[in-house]
Design a protein around this motif. Structure first.
Motif, PDB file in Angstrom:
ATOM      1  N   PRO A 200      16.911 -16.573  26.505  1.00 47.91           N
ATOM      2  CA  PRO A 200      18.415 -16.265  27.807  1.00 47.91           C
ATOM      3  C   PRO A 200      19.800 -15.352  26.687  1.00 47.91           C
ATOM      4  O   PRO A 200      19.683 -15.410  25.997  1.00 47.91           O
ATOM      5  N   ALA A 201      20.472 -14.454  28.059  1.00 56.40           N
ATOM      6  CA  ALA A 201      21.124 -13.671  27.456  1.00 56.40           C
ATOM      7  C   ALA A 201      22.753 -15.014  26.983  1.00 56.40           C
ATOM      8  O   ALA A 201      22.515 -15.632  27.541  1.00 56.40           O
ATOM      9  N   GLY A 202      22.979 -14.954  25.744  1.00 57.61           N
ATOM     10  CA  GLY A 202      23.932 -16.090  25.721  1.00 57.61           C
ATOM     11  C   GLY A 202      23.686 -17.712  24.782  1.00 57.61           C
ATOM     12  O   GLY A 202      23.995 -18.305  24.993  1.00 57.61           O
ATOM     13  N   ALA A 203      22.528 -17.650  24.696  1.00 58.48           N
ATOM     14  CA  ALA A 203      21.689 -18.493  24.320  1.00 58.48           C
ATOM     15  C   ALA A 203      21.555 -18.721  23.104  1.00 58.48           C
ATOM     16  O   ALA A 203      22.283 -18.531  21.610  1.00 58.48           O
ATOM     17  N   ASP A 204      22.802 -20.080  22.399  1.00 56.49           N
ATOM     18  CA  ASP A 204      23.193 -20.896  21.186  1.00 56.49           C
ATOM     19  C   ASP A 204      22.135 -21.167  20.159  1.00 56.49           C
ATOM     20  O   ASP A 204      20.553 -20.587  20.442  1.00 56.49           O
ATOM     21  N   GLY A 205      22.538 -21.313  18.929  1.00 50.37           N
ATOM     22  CA  GLY A 205      22.029 -21.009  17.875  1.00 50.37           C
ATOM     23  C   GLY A 205      20.728 -22.100  18.072  1.00 50.37           C
ATOM     24  O   GLY A 205      19.389 -22.342  17.899  1.00 50.37           O
ATOM     25  N   ALA A 206      21.213 -23.436  18.916  1.00 50.41           N
ATOM     26  CA  ALA A 206      19.578 -24.672  19.004  1.00 50.41           C
ATOM     27  C   ALA A 206      18.842 -23.928  19.831  1.00 50.41           C
ATOM     28  O   ALA A 206      17.317 -23.982  18.921  1.00 50.41           O
ATOM     29  N   ALA A 207      18.449 -23.118  20.908  1.00 55.58           N
ATOM     30  CA  ALA A 207      18.086 -22.620  21.407  1.00 55.58           C
ATOM     31  C   ALA A 207      17.212 -21.257  20.623  1.00 55.58           C
ATOM     32  O   ALA A 207      16.137 -21.628  20.541  1.00 55.58           O
ATOM     33  N   ARG A 208      17.607 -20.400  19.695  1.00 51.13           N
ATOM     34  CA  ARG A 208      17.048 -19.979  18.548  1.00 51.13           C
ATOM     35  C   ARG A 208      16.144 -20.169  18.109  1.00 51.13           C
ATOM     36  O   ARG A 208      15.114 -19.967  17.493  1.00 51.13           O
ATOM     37  N   ALA A 209      16.465 -22.184  17.457  1.00 50.14           N
ATOM     38  CA  ALA A 209      15.413 -22.231  16.931  1.00 50.14           C
ATOM     39  C   ALA A 209      14.624 -22.573  17.172  1.00 50.14           C
ATOM     40  O   ALA A 209      13.443 -24.023  16.605  1.00 50.14           O
ATOM     41  N   ALA A 210      14.891 -23.874  18.597  1.00 49.54           N
ATOM     42  CA  ALA A 210      13.837 -23.522  19.698  1.00 49.54           C
ATOM     43  C   ALA A 210      11.579 -23.207  18.670  1.00 49.54           C
ATOM     44  O   ALA A 210      11.636 -22.199  18.545  1.00 49.54           O
ATOM     45  N   ALA A 211      11.011 -24.262  19.279  1.00 46.92           N
ATOM     46  CA  ALA A 211      10.173 -24.593  18.868  1.00 46.92           C
ATOM     47  C   ALA A 211       8.958 -22.954  19.774  1.00 46.92           C
ATOM     48  O   ALA A 211       9.403 -23.146  21.266  1.00 46.92           O
ATOM     49  N   PRO A 212       8.717 -22.432  19.196  1.00 43.62           N
ATOM     50  CA  PRO A 212       7.750 -20.915  19.982  1.00 43.62           C
ATOM     51  C   PRO A 212       6.851 -21.973  21.380  1.00 43.62           C
ATOM     52  O   PRO A 212       6.275 -22.916  21.159  1.00 43.62           O
ATOM     53  N   ASP A 213       6.471 -21.371  22.245  1.00 46.07           N
ATOM     54  CA  ASP A 213       6.051 -22.197  23.533  1.00 46.07           C
ATOM     55  C   ASP A 213       4.149 -21.036  22.864  1.00 46.07           C
ATOM     56  O   ASP A 213       4.064 -20.306  22.418  1.00 46.07           O
ATOM     57  N   SER A 214       3.084 -23.090  22.886  1.00 50.64           N
ATOM     58  CA  SER A 214       1.975 -22.023  22.392  1.00 50.64           C
ATOM     59  C   SER A 214       1.039 -21.816  23.480  1.00 50.64           C
ATOM     60  O   SER A 214       0.037 -21.485  23.325  1.00 50.64           O
ATOM     61  N   ASN A 215       2.122 -21.804  24.359  1.00 47.44           N
ATOM     62  CA  ASN A 215       0.832 -21.829  24.875  1.00 47.44           C
ATOM     63  C   ASN A 215       1.257 -20.193  25.426  1.00 47.44           C
ATOM     64  O   ASN A 215       0.111 -19.422  26.687  1.00 47.44           O
ATOM     65  N   SER A 216       1.832 -19.682  24.310  1.00 49.16           N
ATOM     66  CA  SER A 216       2.141 -17.805  24.870  1.00 49.16           C
ATOM     67  C   SER A 216       0.781 -17.472  24.757  1.00 49.16           C
ATOM     68  O   SER A 216       0.219 -17.063  24.147  1.00 49.16           O
ATOM     69  N   PRO A 217       0.072 -16.331  25.980  1.00 47.06           N
ATOM     70  CA  PRO A 217      -0.527 -15.412  25.687  1.00 47.06           C
ATOM     71  C   PRO A 217      -1.463 -14.381  24.217  1.00 47.06           C
ATOM     72  O   PRO A 217      -2.012 -14.396  23.229  1.00 47.06           O
TER      73      PRO A 217
END
Ligand SMILES: [Zn+2]
Length: 193
Positions: A162-179
């Protein structure tokens, strides 16, 4: 209160819709995987060109004249998803990507995978100035797969935040369920890079 247009203005659009409906019924092929693939092919061309422009800038390859074309599986080396040929002197390159109609998955999965092929070939171009031997090709392919995969994953992670996401959110692990992750092949496998 009436709508924006009077009744008279609606007659023509209604007749047009009726005509198109009849015409479609008369000439269109019945719904099939193939007709869906044709829509996907039409989307793929504009999608790939837009992503090419994006990745050229990101990889600092904007001074290259690069085109991307889709090829049927029969026109590619067996078990490959794409290749690239370049002229370093002219700074021109042509990237060939497996045609959307030859993907055995839905369009929403095929397009992201085609982008991975595109990035993969661009990374080869990025490395094109390095010395290369037949023995180094295998190692290059391995490295290119990993770099392209990392670049695309990072871009999609950022795009999904989402817009304005902080650095911690940017470092989050990718969604392993994404197609798109599921559809990633182990290699582009191109003989001609
Ligand atoms: Zn390759």
């Amino acid at each position: 209160m009436q709508g924006r247009f009077g009744t008279g203005f609606l007659v023509f659009p209604i007749l047009l819709v009726l005509f198109l409906t009849v015409a479609e019924g008369a000439w269109a092929e019945p719904p099939s995987v193939r007709s869906d693939a044709q829509v996907c092919v039409a989307q793929a061309e504009s999608f790939l060109n837009a992503r090419l422009a994006f990745w050229q800038l990101r990889l600092n390859l904007a001074d290259w004249k690069i085109s991307v074309v889709m090829l049927r599986a029969t026109d590619l080396k067996p078990k490959t998803l794409g290749n690239i040929h370049w002229d370093a002197g002219k700074k021109t390159a042509v990237i060939r990507v497996l045609d959307a109609s030859d993907y055995q998955v839905a369009c929403r999965e095929a397009l992201p995978d085609m982008e991975v092929t595109l990035v993969h070939e661009l990374v080869h171009l990025e490395l094109s100035a390095l010395p290369r031997t037949p023995a180094s090709r295998r190692e290059e392919e391995f490295a290119v797969n990993r770099i392209a995969d990392a670049l695309v994953r990072l871009d999609r992670q950022r795009a999904s935040l989402p817009a304005g996401a902080d650095g911690a959110a940017r470092a989050a692990a990718p969604d392993s369920n994404s197609p798109w992750q599921k559809s990633l092949p182990h290699g582009r496998g191109s003989v001609t890079y």
